[in-house]
Design an enzyme around this catalytic site. Structure first.
Site: not given
Lengths: 281, 263, 281, 263
Positions: D56-58
């Site tokens: 996930y881009e987090s």
């Protein structure tokens, strides 16, 4: 996914003429892997490393390298690398081409390689002579301020080789302590070999932000306890400072050097590192 | 109670280290080179500047080693650090980021404008002596707030003309840094075994500002490869105190014992 | 060295017209600090944030901002930010200038700011319309390969504001979990304010590579337990998802929004966050 | 024993999610968008592709959430991840680094060449509807090996002409990506509630390759803003199995229960 291989199998991923980075900033230097490269008789390598030290002195003295890309080449806390010096000053055992940078430039060049950029930008090389002797040091102009900044090409090794504390059975690799540019070196490379102190069922409780190379970013893993000796592995064993001192007289003379390499590298194997370690711990 | 009496029994290296240490303050954030700079920085931390922040290029931030490291990346540095970052981060966010107040460098050769050479003696392509190279120094020299240099004097080290400029000091004199757009101060002090030198405020040529006790101007000139200048108000370096020497010698003793154990 | 201040004192470091980045990628969003900015009535701010969410909706709706620099503005998992939309679509309570990027560009721009570079280079913005409406998106040519790459100016906020788990008494700040761009935001800024869950004598046993902002990189620290509510603090409390859902109807209407802000922000103080938290934990 | 019988009782959203999930393999390294992509990716992990790596881009790498996250940075993602990196590192080393095989995107609007809009409806400076913006999508679209898209069909979503191109698909057709020097494949599949579309190998225009059971060509055309094409060998999407539906529904049930607790 990373394959678990013997060191000998893993190092077969290195081919004559490859650009090879063996990294480790004082800590976690992949000595055992370097010895295996020497035993396999690799030639014409372009060796990349910010701080070429004893293992590169050995590779150069044994004629594995035709070029060295580096930023500081010495025996830390002791003095010169005599094999490196003799190759540069006298062309023995072969002429060694040198591409020389600053630490900042090489660190940025690895970082750019890991980020899949063709070059890195830095505020560096101001007023110094390196750009006069290294044509890869160039510049770009900031599209906003007009400032001219130094550039270096990204480092993209054919193979990067590092030593790490441990892997889990899926091949995920954990690094901690002084981590240098090892993560960047692996991510910038086409192939990678990681030697580890041990394989564990689970990497265990750790920081949520632990430095882990996922299995699918690594080509091969070999378990070589003590594989960083005489450098050290944080949490496993200390640096063998006396070896660095002992190396100086060994490396000063071609014959003592060759005799030492025969006895301690060519006629030995990676399993030796665990016993060297036993003497240290 | 601490012993602030000036001592008369110390070595040239000891007064060099003590004098260098005194130049650091508790507010400094110092990028530490290995060898003489490391001893001086840690002596400062153990004496008058306990709050000084020491950073080594291996990535260790705010480290408080109990013994001196033999290399820039000894385990002791990491184990006693506030945190340890990667080397790319060290050079990007911390050094280039402009967060370092003092860079502490040594070198093989220096010229009168405090440019340094640690690359080669002789021609670059056919060197007489191949030295280790620049390492972090080229960017330390321009990205730190100011630069302190510490090296022992000798005619081979303090030379009229450098064969190679590894790190930039004051170039060819006043205005050289400005001409390159460099905004930091560059070398402000050079600590040697015989004296302390500083750039002349106008010309930027190094001049002797204090002579260590017992050292003559002639002796300094003998060890310097250019006609060295002396400041108008050139005075005597205060001798190391008994306390400074005790702490420095204890540090070296602890270091020796610790490293003996590491066969 | 960081000063320990009350939140009200700390937020006085923000001045009208400043460029302010309040960061936190879902996690550790500095809500309490944002509320204090609203209470102090700051105006004409340029607000920077990759993911403006409820706290920026509140700041915009209360008229604190004249410009927004961002890459994704929404209520995560719920939908639109109605105050942001009304400012952009209808100019209420004032016209809001927008400088819009992609996440990759903003992350790189913060990274360049932390590294004291004037611009960042990325492989991005290919084939898309953002460069047509955002003139700060430009390009450089690689001096080695001739490849043209996108650039964005570095982000250098006047003030960056973040929330973190804890500080020690010397003012060193520890962050862990999803750390977003907070470290870069602080290092890129002229001044910084960090709110923390607690102050401890010692940061305690931790990874040698823990993410720590040394005291001398931070301007002011305020202890505000629960200060990230309704977002979360890894190791302290969870995200109040229901609040994000409840916000949607509150923010849809100007009057309900203003009434809610009066009751829950203007007439309250940072000490409220601990009690909000108590309901969550 | 697992129940592989095709089910007949499922919603349009369920078959969309199940069909998307089936496209992932255990070898994929997948950059997951929130919402429909997240459900599909986690369903794949819980069914036929347990080894799939979800990012996930987090910053969470190789995460194995037990419940679906409501946001891209829920604590569950970090707690179950192999490791979590900073957002700059995620976009530089991992996405731009070329390490992602599949980027999974949704969007507000799509055109026949699988370009996406999540920025504005109407004029950019005077928008009718201001959408959230691109977030990670512009660079996901060009830096991942290939792109899967999942979104429900409607004439407002599948449009003849996008008001704004937020992320680049196949541009204006064959050769568009190559002309920009983009070497990745771009969108290879679009999973909707009615059918699956893929770019025509020659023209790159999306065409329907399978229709979900019971869905007519007319129904698809009604929900599509351009004259949609059908592949010569257009067939029926295999219905979700009872096992797939059970696992998906359990996942949603766990998610609902978990998030209820978070007042």
């Amino acid at each position: 996914m990373a394959e678990f291989l013997t060191l000998s199998q893993a190092i077969e991923t290195v081919r004559d003429g490859d650009t090879v980075a063996m990294e480790g900033f004082t800590h976690l230097i992949p000595y055992a892997a370097g010895h295996e490269v020497i035993r396999q008789g690799r030639k014409q390598l372009t060796l990349v490393r910010m701080t070429p030290d004893l293992i590169y002195d050995q590779l150069i003295g044994m004629g594995c390298a035709e070029k060295l890309v580096f930023s500081w080449g010495g025996n830390p806390g002791v003095g010169s690398l005599h094999r490196l010096r003799e190759a540069v000053e006298k062309g023995w055992p072969n002429r060694l081409e040198v591409e020389e940078h600053s630490h900042a430039a090489m660190a940025n060049a690895y970082e750019a390689g890991a980020a899949n950029l063709p070059f890195a930008v830095l505020r560096g090389y101001k007023g110094v002579d390196l750009p006069k002797v290294n044509p890869t040091i160039r510049s770009v102009t900031c599209p906003y301020t007009g400032e001219v900044l130094a550039t270096v090409p990204a480092i993209r090794p054919d193979v990067s080789i590092i030593h790490a504390q441990r892997a889990d059975r899926a091949g995920n690799v954990l690094l901690e302590g002084i981590v240098g540019v090892q993560k960047e070196a692996v991510l910038a490379a086409r192939r990678s070999v990681v030697t580890v102190e041990e394989v564990v069922d689970d990497l265990g409780p750790r920081s949520p932000n632990a430095i882990v190379l996922p299995s699918w970013t690594v080509t091969a893993i070999s378990v070589v306890p003590g594989g960083a000796y005489p450098s050290y592995a944080h949490g496993y064993y200390k640096r063998a400072n006396s070896f660095y001192q002992a190396w100086d007289p060994i490396a000063r003379d071609r014959d003592t050097f060759l005799a030492w390499m025969r006895e301690h590298v060519l006629e030995r194997g990676p399993e030796d590192f665990a016993s060297r370690l036993a003497k240290v711990a | 109670m601490t012993d602030q009496t000036p001592s008369t029994t110390y070595s040239a290296t000891e007064i060099m280290t003590v004098t260098a240490a005194r130049a650091l303050s508790a507010e400094d954030v110092c990028f530490v080179g290995i060898g003489a700079p490391s001893a001086a920085c840690n002596l400062a931390r153990l004496t008058h500047a306990p709050g000084v922040t020491l950073i080594y290029e291996s990535g260790t931030i705010d480290t408080k080693p109990q013994v001196l490291p033999l290399s820039i990346g000894d385990g002791e540095l990491c184990e006693t650090a506030l945190t340890t970052v990667s080397v790319p981060e060290m050079f990007r966010y911390w050094l280039q980021g402009g967060r370092i107040t003092v860079g502490f460098l040594g070198g093989a050769q220096i010229d009168r404008y405090a440019n340094l050479n640690t690359t080669v003696v002789g021609d670059y392509d056919k060197p007489k002596v191949r030295l280790p190279g620049g390492g972090g120094a080229p960017e330390i020299a321009t990205n730190c707030g100011e630069i302190f240099i510490t090296m022992a004097m000798s005619p081979r080290a303090f030379v009229d003309k450098l064969p190679f400029i590894t790190s930039f000091g004051h170039g060819t004199g006043a205005g050289s840094r400005e001409a390159l757009g460099v905004k930091t101060k560059g070398p402000t002090r050079v600590f040697t075994d015989l004296c302390v030198l500083e750039p002349h405020p106008d010309t930027k040529e190094l001049q002797v500002v204090t002579l260590h006790p017992g050292v003559t101007r002639e002796r300094v000139q003998e060890q310097c490869g250019w006609p060295v200048k002396f400041a108008d108000d050139c005075s005597e370096t205060p001798a190391p105190t008994a306390e400074e020497l005790k702490i420095l010698r204890d540090l070296h003793e602890r270091t020796k014992l610790a490293h003996q154990g590491e066969a």
